[in-house]
Design an enzyme around this catalytic site. Structure first.
Site, PDB file in Angstrom:
ATOM      1  N   LEU A   1       0.843  -1.184   0.000  1.00 47.42           N
ATOM      2  CA  LEU A   1       0.000   0.000   0.000  1.00 47.42           C
ATOM      3  C   LEU A   1       0.884   1.242   0.000  1.00 47.42           C
ATOM      4  CD1 LEU A   1      -2.620  -0.989   2.753  1.00 47.42           C
ATOM      5  CD2 LEU A   1      -2.826  -1.277   0.271  1.00 47.42           C
ATOM      6  N   ASP A   2       0.423   2.302  -0.670  1.00 52.84           N
ATOM      7  CA  ASP A   2       1.118   3.574  -0.594  1.00 52.84           C
ATOM      8  C   ASP A   2       1.180   4.036   0.856  1.00 52.84           C
ATOM      9  OD1 ASP A   2       1.314   3.589  -3.360  1.00 52.84           O
ATOM     10  OD2 ASP A   2      -0.490   4.814  -3.622  1.00 52.84           O
ATOM     11  N   LYS A   3       2.156   4.849   1.174  1.00 53.92           N
ATOM     12  CA  LYS A   3       2.314   5.317   2.553  1.00 53.92           C
ATOM     13  C   LYS A   3       1.023   5.934   3.079  1.00 53.92           C
ATOM     14  CE  LYS A   3       4.973   8.480   5.499  1.00 53.92           C
ATOM     15  NZ  LYS A   3       3.877   9.377   5.913  1.00 53.92           N
TER      16      LYS A   3
END
Length: 297
Positions: free
Chosen positions: A126-128
């Site tokens: 997942l993106d940050k």
């Protein structure tokens, strides 16, 4: 770190053929060839190429050689955990990977504070700024099998790993998202900036996102999203493409006036356990920052 697995041969053949039927990759089988004692048949050490007969008992020792990882004291919400996998409800303020921008303060470092030194195998990244469910494999076999399931998903409509997201997207008075449908548009790198993706007419990769509006008001809509493909930034790009960028996603046209990060949450994940083949399903409720926005309607 070690993981011991035991099997019973159902037919005559070789250890390697049996292990490949259980999801062992060629790379893992090659690692087992390097040291006598990693594979035993009926209690006797053998090499992975050894022959077996139906009914033989096979024990395999998977060894990982973990690097030193600096621990980071950070709370982790474990939704599920066993010998082979962990399902984590990731918060939106920690990066999955330890890049220069997040050195020493990534999810890998946080897990090292719990598990000690280990080999990091994130399965769905997942993106940050994206919160929600993600899988971390605890050994190379579990990682290899789950990665293969995801790779197969790109070739078929029947998904091994099913993922659902919840997002809050922008509306305006002339364009309120109130329906359900598919967004089908190829995604590539339109500007030469490898950090930014976009819909492209040629040279991109096929991408399909199904969306369903759960609620709407003049300023924003709560949307459920199901990925048919898994391209980088796919949800963010597709929603921006149809004129409804995520709240907080200034990279793709969203405003940070109501939330400081992209309003995207991995809410449900369903998959087969890589070792037991059990069907698993987990859900994670919306985090407080997204709940607070919806409460203002």
């Amino acid at each position: 770190m070690e993981r011991i697995l035991e099997y019973t041969a159902t037919e005559d053949g070789t250890v390697q053929n049996l292990l490949k039927s259980k999801g062992f990759s060629e790379r893992i089988c090659n690692l087992l060839k390097k040291e006598l004692g990693l594979v035993c048949v009926n209690g006797e050490p053998v090499f992975v190429v050894a022959k077996v007969n139906a009914g033989d008992k096979i024990k395999v020792i998977l060894k990982e050689n973990p690097p030193k990882i600096a621990p980071f004291d950070y709370p982790i919400d474990f939704v599920y955990q066993d010998y082979d996998i962990a399902v984590i409800n990731k918060s939106a303020d920690i990066a999955v990977l330890a890049t220069n921008a997040h050195y020493g303060k990534s999810l890998m470092n946080a897990l090292a504070a719990v598990w000690g030194d280990f080999v990091y195998h994130p399965v769905n990244r997942l993106d940050k700024g994206t919160s929600g469910l993600m899988i971390v494999a605890k050994n190379s076999l579990a990682h290899s099998i789950l990665s293969e399931q995801i790779a197969q998903d790109k070739q078929t409509a029947v998904k091994n790993v099913q993922r659902e997201y919840l997002a809050i997207v922008h509306n305006d008075k002339d364009n309120i998202l109130t329906c359900e449908g598919d967004i089908i548009a190829d995604i590539g790198i339109p500007t030469g900036n490898s950090l930014v993706r976009g819909v492209v007419q040629s040279g991109g990769k096929y991408a399909k996102t199904h969306y369903k509006v759960l609620s709407s008001c003049p300023d924003y809509s709560l949307v459920q999203l199901v990925l048919a493909t898994g391209r980088t930034h796919q949800i963010r790009v597709h929603l921006s493409y149809i004129g409804h960028p995520l709240l907080g996603d200034d990279l793709y046209g969203g405003s940070k006036s109501m939330i400081e990060r992209p309003a995207l949450h991995s809410s449900k994940i369903k998959f087969r356990h890589p070792i037991t083949n059990e069907q698993l399903e987990f859900c994670a409720p919306l985090p407080k920052d997204m709940q607070d926005i919806l409460a203002k309607k």
